[in-house]
Design a protein around this motif. Structure first.
Motif, PDB file in Angstrom:
ATOM      1  N   ALA A  27      -4.308  -1.196   2.051  1.00  0.00           N
ATOM      2  CA  ALA A  27      -4.283  -0.865   3.478  1.00  0.00           C
ATOM      3  C   ALA A  27      -5.477  -1.492   4.193  1.00  0.00           C
ATOM      4  CB  ALA A  27      -4.276   0.651   3.654  1.00  0.00           C
ATOM      5  N   LYS A  28      -6.614  -1.529   3.498  1.00  0.00           N
ATOM      6  CA  LYS A  28      -7.813  -2.163   4.072  1.00  0.00           C
ATOM      7  C   LYS A  28      -7.569  -3.649   4.310  1.00  0.00           C
ATOM      8  CE  LYS A  28     -12.722  -3.021   3.116  1.00  0.00           C
ATOM      9  NZ  LYS A  28     -13.809  -2.848   2.110  1.00  0.00           N
ATOM     10  N   THR A  29      -6.923  -4.311   3.362  1.00  0.00           N
ATOM     11  CA  THR A  29      -6.607  -5.730   3.530  1.00  0.00           C
ATOM     12  C   THR A  29      -5.675  -5.935   4.722  1.00  0.00           C
ATOM     13  OG1 THR A  29      -6.834  -6.094   1.152  1.00  0.00           O
ATOM     14  CG2 THR A  29      -5.619  -7.763   2.405  1.00  0.00           C
ATOM     15  N   ALA A  30      -4.683  -5.052   4.870  1.00  0.00           N
ATOM     16  CA  ALA A  30      -3.771  -5.150   6.017  1.00  0.00           C
ATOM     17  C   ALA A  30      -4.540  -5.036   7.332  1.00  0.00           C
ATOM     18  CB  ALA A  30      -2.708  -4.060   5.932  1.00  0.00           C
ATOM     19  N   ARG A  31      -5.542  -4.138   7.370  1.00  0.00           N
ATOM     20  CA  ARG A  31      -6.343  -3.967   8.596  1.00  0.00           C
ATOM     21  C   ARG A  31      -7.225  -5.180   8.856  1.00  0.00           C
ATOM     22  NH1 ARG A  31      -7.125   1.024   6.065  1.00  0.00           N
ATOM     23  NH2 ARG A  31      -9.315   0.588   5.616  1.00  0.00           N
ATOM     24  N   GLU A  32      -7.733  -5.774   7.784  1.00  0.00           N
ATOM     25  CA  GLU A  32      -8.579  -6.959   7.957  1.00  0.00           C
ATOM     26  C   GLU A  32      -7.773  -8.127   8.524  1.00  0.00           C
ATOM     27  OE1 GLU A  32     -10.048  -7.369   4.013  1.00  0.00           O
ATOM     28  OE2 GLU A  32     -11.771  -6.033   4.331  1.00  0.00           O
ATOM     29  N   ILE A  33      -6.516  -8.230   8.110  1.00  0.00           N
ATOM     30  CA  ILE A  33      -5.651  -9.290   8.618  1.00  0.00           C
ATOM     31  C   ILE A  33      -5.258  -9.020  10.069  1.00  0.00           C
ATOM     32  CG2 ILE A  33      -3.401 -10.414   8.341  1.00  0.00           C
ATOM     33  CD1 ILE A  33      -3.679  -9.789   5.316  1.00  0.00           C
ATOM     34  N   ASP A  34      -4.938  -7.753  10.359  1.00  0.00           N
ATOM     35  CA  ASP A  34      -4.582  -7.360  11.730  1.00  0.00           C
ATOM     36  C   ASP A  34      -5.388  -6.117  12.100  1.00  0.00           C
ATOM     37  OD1 ASP A  34      -3.554  -6.615  14.130  1.00  0.00           O
ATOM     38  OD2 ASP A  34      -1.467  -6.440  13.485  1.00  0.00           O
ATOM     39  N   PRO A  35      -6.550  -6.282  12.740  1.00  0.00           N
ATOM     40  CA  PRO A  35      -7.434  -5.153  13.064  1.00  0.00           C
ATOM     41  C   PRO A  35      -6.831  -4.149  14.047  1.00  0.00           C
ATOM     42  CG  PRO A  35      -8.627  -7.236  13.169  1.00  0.00           C
ATOM     43  CD  PRO A  35      -7.171  -7.582  13.087  1.00  0.00           C
ATOM     44  N   GLU A  36      -5.657  -4.441  14.617  1.00  0.00           N
ATOM     45  CA  GLU A  36      -5.034  -3.504  15.553  1.00  0.00           C
ATOM     46  C   GLU A  36      -3.739  -2.912  14.992  1.00  0.00           C
ATOM     47  OE1 GLU A  36      -4.663  -5.282  19.375  1.00  0.00           O
ATOM     48  OE2 GLU A  36      -6.832  -5.328  19.703  1.00  0.00           O
ATOM     49  N   PHE A  37      -3.576  -2.965  13.682  1.00  0.00           N
ATOM     50  CA  PHE A  37      -2.380  -2.445  13.010  1.00  0.00           C
ATOM     51  C   PHE A  37      -2.580  -0.945  12.780  1.00  0.00           C
ATOM     52  CE2 PHE A  37       0.511  -3.318   9.041  1.00  0.00           C
ATOM     53  CZ  PHE A  37       1.466  -2.461   9.570  1.00  0.00           C
ATOM     54  N   ALA A  38      -2.079  -0.133  13.694  1.00  0.00           N
ATOM     55  CA  ALA A  38      -2.357   1.309  13.685  1.00  0.00           C
ATOM     56  C   ALA A  38      -1.886   1.993  12.404  1.00  0.00           C
ATOM     57  CB  ALA A  38      -1.706   1.974  14.900  1.00  0.00           C
ATOM     58  N   TYR A  42      -4.272   1.830   9.472  1.00  0.00           N
ATOM     59  CA  TYR A  42      -5.382   2.790   9.570  1.00  0.00           C
ATOM     60  C   TYR A  42      -4.891   4.186   9.172  1.00  0.00           C
ATOM     61  CZ  TYR A  42      -8.230  -0.638  12.102  1.00  0.00           C
ATOM     62  OH  TYR A  42      -8.966  -1.739  12.458  1.00  0.00           O
ATOM     63  N   ALA A  43      -3.720   4.569   9.690  1.00  0.00           N
ATOM     64  CA  ALA A  43      -3.198   5.909   9.415  1.00  0.00           C
ATOM     65  C   ALA A  43      -2.894   6.096   7.932  1.00  0.00           C
ATOM     66  CB  ALA A  43      -1.946   6.155  10.251  1.00  0.00           C
ATOM     67  N   LEU A  44      -2.330   5.061   7.304  1.00  0.00           N
ATOM     68  CA  LEU A  44      -2.038   5.161   5.874  1.00  0.00           C
ATOM     69  C   LEU A  44      -3.327   5.259   5.064  1.00  0.00           C
ATOM     70  CD1 LEU A  44      -0.078   5.183   3.540  1.00  0.00           C
ATOM     71  CD2 LEU A  44      -0.009   2.679   3.616  1.00  0.00           C
ATOM     72  N   GLY A  45      -4.361   4.537   5.476  1.00  0.00           N
ATOM     73  CA  GLY A  45      -5.650   4.667   4.800  1.00  0.00           C
ATOM     74  C   GLY A  45      -6.158   6.103   4.854  1.00  0.00           C
ATOM     75  N   ALA A  46      -6.041   6.734   6.030  1.00  0.00           N
ATOM     76  CA  ALA A  46      -6.449   8.135   6.167  1.00  0.00           C
ATOM     77  C   ALA A  46      -5.607   9.037   5.278  1.00  0.00           C
ATOM     78  CB  ALA A  46      -6.328   8.566   7.628  1.00  0.00           C
ATOM     79  N   ALA A  80       0.837  -1.203   0.000  1.00  0.00           N
ATOM     80  CA  ALA A  80       0.000   0.000   0.000  1.00  0.00           C
ATOM     81  C   ALA A  80       0.869   1.249   0.000  1.00  0.00           C
ATOM     82  CB  ALA A  80      -0.923  -0.003   1.221  1.00  0.00           C
ATOM     83  N   PHE A  81       1.926   1.217   0.784  1.00  0.00           N
ATOM     84  CA  PHE A  81       2.853   2.348   0.878  1.00  0.00           C
ATOM     85  C   PHE A  81       3.477   2.625  -0.490  1.00  0.00           C
ATOM     86  CE2 PHE A  81       6.563   4.596   2.711  1.00  0.00           C
ATOM     87  CZ  PHE A  81       5.913   5.379   3.644  1.00  0.00           C
ATOM     88  N   SER A 129     -15.800  10.988   5.972  1.00  0.00           N
ATOM     89  CA  SER A 129     -16.153  10.091   7.072  1.00  0.00           C
ATOM     90  C   SER A 129     -15.088   9.019   7.273  1.00  0.00           C
ATOM     91  CB  SER A 129     -17.507   9.449   6.792  1.00  0.00           C
ATOM     92  OG  SER A 129     -17.823   8.481   7.767  1.00  0.00           O
ATOM     93  N   GLU A 130     -14.616   8.445   6.168  1.00  0.00           N
ATOM     94  CA  GLU A 130     -13.589   7.404   6.250  1.00  0.00           C
ATOM     95  C   GLU A 130     -12.276   7.967   6.780  1.00  0.00           C
ATOM     96  OE1 GLU A 130     -13.252   3.659   5.352  1.00  0.00           O
ATOM     97  OE2 GLU A 130     -14.968   4.405   6.493  1.00  0.00           O
ATOM     98  N   ALA A 131     -11.891   9.150   6.303  1.00  0.00           N
ATOM     99  CA  ALA A 131     -10.649   9.766   6.787  1.00  0.00           C
ATOM    100  C   ALA A 131     -10.707   9.993   8.288  1.00  0.00           C
ATOM    101  CB  ALA A 131     -10.394  11.083   6.052  1.00  0.00           C
TER     102      ALA A 131
END
Length: 522
Positions: A298-309, A312-316, A279-280, A336-338
Motif C-alpha cells: 500500500a505504501k508503494t501504491a501511495r508513493e506512485i500516486d500520492p493522492e490515491f485515497a 492510504y485507507a487500506l494502510g490504516a 496489498a488488498f 501514529s501511522e494509523a
C-alpha cells in the motif's frame, strides 16, 4: 456452515461429519483440525499456526500432531501415502486440497447420498432487486494474476453497491463459489438473491477483456451477456461500462443518477492500482507476515500516486488488523501511522464509502476516537448501504457509544449482506455477543460468542467475550480456562483493550467485572 466434498458432509455448526447417510465419529481435536484446514483451504497452514489454533499454543509434540493428522485423513478416507484431500508440504505445512462446496446448514438436515445434498432456501429475497457477483474466471496465461481478476470483481461489486436501489451481496460470501461447478438457482437460494452475475477476465499484454452474463437465479434464464475490450489504460472505463450495463439490465427503470453514482475512478495511475490490488490480496491472508507485506505494498501504491485515497485507507486498515490480533511491535508508531493514514485518506476523498469506512474504523479501533470514526462510518453507509465493512464497523462504533439496539441492527444487516464468509460472520457474531452481554442477555451472548469461536478459533475479541459470558453465568472454571487459552495467544491484551472505548461507565464496569472473574490481567 456445511462443507461438502466427495461423499462427505462436514457440518461445522453441529460438529458432525457424515459419509452419505452415516455419521463418522471423530475426537474433538481431530474435528477441530479438519475444521481449520477446510476453512483455510486457500492457503498452506504452518505447523505452528495449526498448534496455536487447535491446541491454543500448548506444548505439543510432533508425534501428537502427526497422530491427529493421520486420524483426520482416516476419517475422510485419505492416507499419508495418497494425500488426496490433506496434503503435507515439506517444511511448509499442510493444506486441504479437496474440492469443497459450502452450504448453509439446514436445521435437522441429514447428509444426502454422496454428500451432494441440495440445500433448502435459507434466506428470503430483499424488497428490492438483489444480486450476487460471483468470482470471475481468470483466463490469463499466468495463474498468479488471480489477484487481478478478484480485484475486478471487488470494483464491480463496489460500483453496484452504490446504487441505493440494489441489494448487493458482499464479495467474501461469493468467494465461497470460486472454482466450482455452479448451480445458479442454488446460489440464489443460499444467498437470497434474484440475480447472479458471472464472468471472466483475460489480461494479455496491454489488452484487457472482461466478459459477463447476468442470470435470473429464480428461472436460470440469461438476461444479458456482453464482453468489453480495452487497453489497460482504459481499465476503469471498462469497469464502468460493465457496471452500468448490469444495472440497466436488472432494472431499466432505475434513474440515470443511480447508474452515474456507480461510476468512480479510484486513481488515474494503473501501476498504483495494481499495487493496491496486491496489498488488498495480502491483507486478506490474515497473517502477521502478510499484514506487513500489505503495508509495504500500500505504501508503494501511495508513493506512485500520492493522492490515491484508498491506498492510504487500506494502510490504516492494516494497523487495525495488527491491533486486533495483538501483532503490534511498536504501539506509538503504529497508532501514529494509523491516524496519519486514516485522516489523509478522508482529506483526499470524502465521498468514497470504502475510504470512509476503513478510515473510520481505524480512528475508532486504534485511536479510540469513536465519535469521529462513527461519523465517517455513518456517511459511508449513507453513500453505500450495501458496504458490509461499514455495517460491521458501525456496529462496533454503536456498541462503544452505548447504543446496543443500533449495534444489533448493524451486525444483523452485515450477516445478511455477507452470509457465507467465516471471518465476516465471526466478526458479526462477536459483536452481537458483546451487545447481548451488555444488555444482560447472557445466554444469547454465550450462543453468539460460541458461534464466533467455532468459526475463527483464534479471534481474540470472540475468545474474551466467550470467557466473560461464562463468568457472568457462574461457569467460573470454564471462563478461566477459556481466558487462559486466549491469553496464551494474545499475551499483551488487557481488560482496558476491550473497555477503554466504551462511553457508558456501566458498560465498561460490567465487562470489567466479568473479565476479572475470568482471570484477564488489568
Amino acid at each position: 456452515m456445511r462443507y461438502l466434498f466427495e461423499e462427505y458432509a462436514f457440518d461445522a455448526g453441529r460438529r458432525e461429519l457424515h459419509r452419505g447417510a452415516d455419521r463418522i465419529s471423530v475426537t474433538p481435536k481431530v474435528f477441530d483440525l479438519l475444521d481449520y484446514l477446510i476453512r483455510n483451504r486457500e492457503r498452506v497452514v504452518g505447523k505452528d499456526e495449526l498448534i496455536d489454533a487447535i491446541w491454543q499454543g500448548r506444548c505439543v509434540s510432533d508425534a501428537a500432531v502427526t497422530t491427529r493428522l493421520n486420524s483426520a485423513r482416516c476419517a475422510i478416507g485419505d492416507s499419508g501415502e495418497e494425500q488426496r484431500l490433506i496434503r503435507t508440504l515439506p517444511r511448509r505445512g499442510f493444506r486441504f486440497v479437496g474440492q469443497v462446496r459450502e452450504t448453509l446448514a439446514a436445521e435437522g438436515a441429514a447428509a444426502a447420498d454422496g454428500g451432494a445434498e441440495t440445500p433448502k432456501p435459507a434466506l428470503s429475497l430483499p424488497d428490492k432487486p438483489s444480486i450476487a457477483v460471483l468470482p470471475f474466471a481468470n483466463l490469463c496465461p499466468d495463474p498468479a494474476q488471480d489477484y487481478f481478476a478478484d480485484g475486478m470483481v471487488e470494483e464491480i461489486i463496489s460500483g453496484l453497491s452504490r446504487s441505493k436501489s440494489l441489494f448487493v451481496i458482499a464479495r467474501h460470501s461469493t468467494l465461497a463459489y470460486k472454482g466450482r461447478a455452479i448451480d445458479v438457482k442454488q446460489i440464489g437460494q443460499e444467498l437470497g438473491v434474484r440475480y447472479v452475475l458471472e464472468g471472466s477476465v483475460r489480461k494479455a499484454g496491454n489488452r484487457v477483456r472482461i466478459a459477463g452474463q447476468l442470470i435470473d437465479a429464480a428461472t436460470g434464464l440469461n438476461l444479458w451477456t456482453d464482453r468489453f475490450d480495452s487497453e489497460i489504460e482504459d481499465l476503469f472505463d471498462l469497469q464502468d461500462r460493465l457496471t452500468s450495463s448490469v444495472i440497466g439490465a436488472i432494472s431499466p427503470q432505475l434513474e440515470r443518477a443511480e447508474i452515474e453514482r456507480a461510476r468512480r475512478q479510484p486513481t488515474d495511475n494503473l501501476q498504483a492500482y495494481d499495487y493496491y490490488l496486491r496489498a488488498f490480496a495480502s491483507f486478506f491472508k490474515f497473517t502477521e507476515e502478510a499484514s506487513i507485506e500489505a503495508i509495504e505494498l500500500a505504501k508503494t501504491a501511495r508513493e506512485i500516486d500520492p493522492e490515491f485515497a484508498r491506498a492510504y485507507a487500506l494502510g490504516a486498515r492494516c494497523y487495525v488488523l495488527r491491533n486486533v490480533f495483538d501483532w503490534i511491535t511498536d504501539e506509538a508508531h503504529e497508532r501514529s501511522e494509523a491516524a496519519r493514514l486514516a485522516r489523509r485518506a478522508v482529506e483526499l476523498d470524502r465521498n468514497d464509502p470504502s475510504v470512509l469506512a476503513m478510515a473510520g474504523h481505524a480512528l475508532a479501533q486504534v485511536l479510540g476516537e469513536v465519535e469521529e470514526g462513527e461519523s465517517h462510518l455513518t456517511r459511508a453507509i449513507k453513500l453505500d448501504p450495501n458496504l458490509v465493512i461499514a455495517r460491521h464497523w458501525s456496529g462496533w462504533g454503536q456498541l462503544w457509544l452505548g447504543r446496543g439496539d443500533a449495534a444489533v441492527e448493524q451486525f444483523s444487516i452485515a450477516l445478511r449482506l455477507n452470509p457465507l464468509h467465516p471471518h465476516g460472520s465471526c466478526n458479526a457474531q462477536t459483536g452481537l455477543a458483546y451487545a447481548y452481554f451488555l444488555a444482560g442477555r447472557n445466554e444469547d451472548a454465550l450462543s453468539c460468542a460460541a458461534s464466533a469461536v467455532s468459526l475463527i478459533p483464534i479471534f481474540p475479541p470472540a475468545q474474551f467475550i466467550l470467557a466473560a459470558c461464562h463468568a457472568a453465568l457462574g461457569h467460573v472454571e470454564e471462563a478461566r480456562r477459556i481466558c487462559a487459552d486466549a491469553i496464551k495467544l494474545s499475551p499483551n491484551k488487557r481488560i482496558a483493550n476491550y473497555t477503554s472505548r466504551m462511553r457508558r461507565p456501566q458498560d465498561a464496569e460490567k465487562l470489567t467485572q466479568a473479565l476479572r472473574v475470568a482471570g484477564m490481567p488489568e
